[in-house]
Design a protein around this motif. Structure first.
Motif, short mmCIF file in Angstrom:
data_model
loop_
_atom_site.label_atom_id
_atom_site.label_comp_id
_atom_site.label_asym_id
_atom_site.label_seq_id
_atom_site.Cartn_x
_atom_site.Cartn_y
_atom_site.Cartn_z
N VAL A 156 28.53 69.40 -27.27
CA VAL A 156 27.93 69.02 -26.28
C VAL A 156 28.18 69.86 -25.35
N PHE A 212 26.50 72.95 -23.47
CA PHE A 212 25.61 73.16 -21.76
C PHE A 212 25.76 74.40 -21.48
N ASP A 252 15.99 81.35 -16.55
CA ASP A 252 15.89 79.52 -16.77
C ASP A 252 15.39 78.10 -18.00
N PHE A 253 13.70 78.98 -18.08
CA PHE A 253 13.47 78.65 -20.07
C PHE A 253 13.99 78.39 -20.61
N ALA A 308 16.74 76.05 -19.94
CA ALA A 308 16.45 74.33 -20.09
C ALA A 308 15.95 74.49 -20.98
N ILE A 309 15.19 74.62 -22.36
CA ILE A 309 15.32 74.32 -23.67
C ILE A 309 15.80 73.92 -24.30
N VAL A 344 19.81 73.36 -23.30
CA VAL A 344 19.61 71.76 -22.89
C VAL A 344 18.68 70.93 -23.19
N LEU A 345 17.83 70.43 -23.85
CA LEU A 345 17.42 69.84 -23.50
C LEU A 345 17.37 69.85 -25.25
N TYR A 394 19.29 71.22 -28.02
CA TYR A 394 20.69 71.08 -28.58
C TYR A 394 21.42 70.52 -28.38
N ALA A 395 21.22 70.54 -27.38
CA ALA A 395 22.90 68.79 -26.47
C ALA A 395 21.96 67.91 -26.37
N GLY A 396 20.82 67.57 -25.87
CA GLY A 396 20.28 66.77 -25.81
C GLY A 396 19.21 66.17 -27.19
N ALA A 397 19.31 66.93 -27.39
CA ALA A 397 18.55 65.67 -28.79
C ALA A 397 19.61 66.09 -30.20
N LEU A 439 22.49 67.09 -31.20
CA LEU A 439 24.03 66.92 -30.54
C LEU A 439 23.74 65.01 -30.72
N ILE A 440 22.93 64.57 -30.53
CA ILE A 440 23.61 63.20 -30.01
C ILE A 440 22.69 62.60 -30.82
#
Lengths: 174, 368
Positions: free
Chosen positions: A35, A39, A51-52, A55-56, A58-59, A61-64, A66-67
């Motif tokens: 994670v 990040f 930026d885009f 954000a995508i 993190v949203l 890969y890291a946020g969905a 990897l959880i």
């Protein structure tokens, strides 16, 4: 100057986290470092002004994704320490392949042409001046429309296949 | 080469302004949880027709029991910190921090006022003015789930693990309707930047809630699920799971989870006000009118005062949504877990997709 320093820090962190992913004995520790790895990669995108994409990254890969990794590890209570054996011929072969690839990369970096890093800035890579996300949307829906649509159909196919496999397994059991 | 040669005056000003903005945002965010402790105890008392904590005050002044917040905080800090013997110590210590840091980070992208001019420089009143705007908030807040997941797992307690697994599945599921609900807004305002979205909502009929009512409906429901608040507080369903993922946490560690929850609520309230209710703009009064009225009073500080008015407006709007959170918590009973997942995947997700197609059709019809 500041951007180069930050890039150095992020690059070091990426290498350190990647090493920890592979070397950690506990699989949960591995997942958490993965994670962190993803990040920091997003941080490099942000540094380049994208930026885009950052954000995508993190949203998604890291946020969905990897959880879900962490989920599976916790639910199955995976214990990699017990499964670990001494390196066999497969592991040694893989290590040699990785070593060769890394060697080629180092030689290329030392002897090859210098790659110019894109200039970081407030507007980033914006060509139209309306921001990076605007440009990305413009390109995705004009020049790369077909590849973009093909990718979305491919993902839909994978989703349908996943549902189908799950349903088929259920029908057999009355 | 000295420091003066390396750093220009503009850069010094920008760095100082940045630090002040960070300080303001962190201070506001840190004030919210203690206040909400008091609200969360007085509001149910009001709803259930009892008194609630109304005694703790300064000397003989009761001030509606407001000092109860400080008493609670002192109690939490002075409690003994217990780490279970079977817990995974490393993650047990890290998890509360992973919970609270993304919560504070997300607050940095909220525009809390109009651009101000100070000493000849234009200062945007948001800590980071990223191009990706609210995508940044969604991305960082999606990291907060790791705090909860790791906390439950590290406690080595079946109730904690169940709570954290419930919570992470719930948060990942409801991120999808939350994200989908915002796509029509991007299509309408054609920007990701939050401050641009606020500026284009200068007319009350141009507010996001009137332009995209289904989006607001989806966002409002997902907001509760994302913050693990009732009626979706299955992660800490006290009748089934003791206290869910933070069962084993006490003292300051518990306080950090508490802070994370309330700061997340506050940021989502601010985001809701920003996207759907005109952010820092006062309804029926345009920003230029405010500046004009203030210019009659003070010539020099009009733009600064207008920014302050904008900040207060945003806080009032956010406070309404914070009240809404508490109001709903003490009104609706808790959902069952399968009902929660069914609502997310079978109702909100198709509705979100329909909403996008519907908005696209209307925009296409109006353009061509």
């Amino acid at each position: 100057m500041g951007a180069t320093l930050l890039f150095g820090i992020f690059a070091f962190l990426i290498v350190a986290c990647s090493l920890m992913v592979v070397l950690a004995k506990d699989s949960v520790v591995s997942a958490v470092f993965l994670v962190a790895d993803l990040f920091v990669m997003a941080c490099i995108y942000a540094l380049l002004g994208a930026d885009f994409v950052a954000a995508i990254q993190v949203l998604v890969y890291a946020g969905a994704i990897l959880i879900l990794f962490l989920f599976v590890i916790m639910l199955l209570n995976l214990d990699i320490v017990a499964a670990r054996t001494n390196a066999g011929p497969l592991e040694i072969g893989m290590f040699i392949v990785v070593l060769i690839g890394f060697g080629i990369l180092v030689v290329n970096l030392l002897l090859g042409e210098r790659i110019e890093l894109l200039p970081p800035g407030d507007s980033g890579l914006s060509i139209t001046g309306k921001g990076n996300s605007y440009d990305l949307g413009l390109v995705l829906f004009s020049k790369y429309l077909w590849p973009f649509e093909m990718a979305s159909v491919l993902i839909l196919l994978a989703m349908v296949a996943g549902v189908l496999i799950a349903k088929r397994g259920k029908k057999k059991q009355p | 080469m000295g420091l003066n040669a390396m750093v220009s005056e503009v850069e010094v000003f920008q760095i100082v302004a940045m630090f002040i903005k960070i300080l303001v945002v962190v201070m506001v965010c840190m004030t919210v949880p203690p206040l909400m402790v008091w609200v969360e105890r007085r509001a149910p008392a009001l709803i259930q027709r009892r008194k609630g904590p109304n005694r703790v005050g300064v000397f003989q002044f009761r001030i509606w029991g407001l000092m109860q917040a400080i008493a609670d905080a002192v109690k939490l800090i002075f409690k003994e910190e217990i780490v279970p013997a079977v817990a995974n110590r490393r993650f047990f210590h890290i998890a509360p921090m992973i919970g609270v840091i993304p919560a504070l980070l997300t607050a940095s992208a909220i525009p809390f006022g109009p651009d101000i001019e100070l000493f000849g420089y234009v200062v945007p009143l948001t800590v980071i003015n990223v191009d990706a705007g609210f995508l940044f908030i969604l991305a960082i807040s999606s990291l907060g789930v790791y705090g909860i997941t790791l906390a439950g797992w590290a406690s080595n307690n079946k109730y904690s693990l169940l709570g954290s697994l419930r919570s992470s599945a719930q948060m990942v599921s409801y991120e999808i309707p939350l994200g989908l609900s915002l796509i029509p807004l991007v299509m309408i305002f054609s920007t990701f930047k939050l401050n641009d979205i606020v500026v284009s909502q200068n007319n009350i009929l141009g507010w996001g809630v009137f332009l995209a009512p289904i989006s607001f409906f989806l966002f409002a429901i997902s907001m509760f699920a994302e913050t693990n608040r009732a009626p979706f507080d299955l992660a800490e369903a006290d009748s089934e799971l003791v206290a869910g993922f933070h069962t084993e946490f006490g003292s300051t560690k518990f306080a950090l989870f508490f802070f994370a929850e309330y700061i997340n609520m506050f940021v989502l309230s601010c985001l809701c006000a920003t996207l759907f209710f005109g952010g820092w703009q006062i309804p029926f009064v345009s920003h230029d009118t405010v500046v004009g009225i203030l210019q009659n009073i003070t010539e020099d500080y009009a733009s600064l005062l207008a920014a302050l008015v904008g900040m207060l407006t945003l806080i009032v709007k956010a406070a309404f949504f914070m009240w809404f959170f508490v109001w709903v918590r003490w009104t609706l009973p808790r959902f069952r877990y399968d009902q929660l997942m069914g609502l997310g995947w079978k109702f909100l997700l198709p509705l979100g997709l329909f909403n996008i197609a519907f908005t696209a059709l209307i925009i296409a019809w109006r353009t061509f």
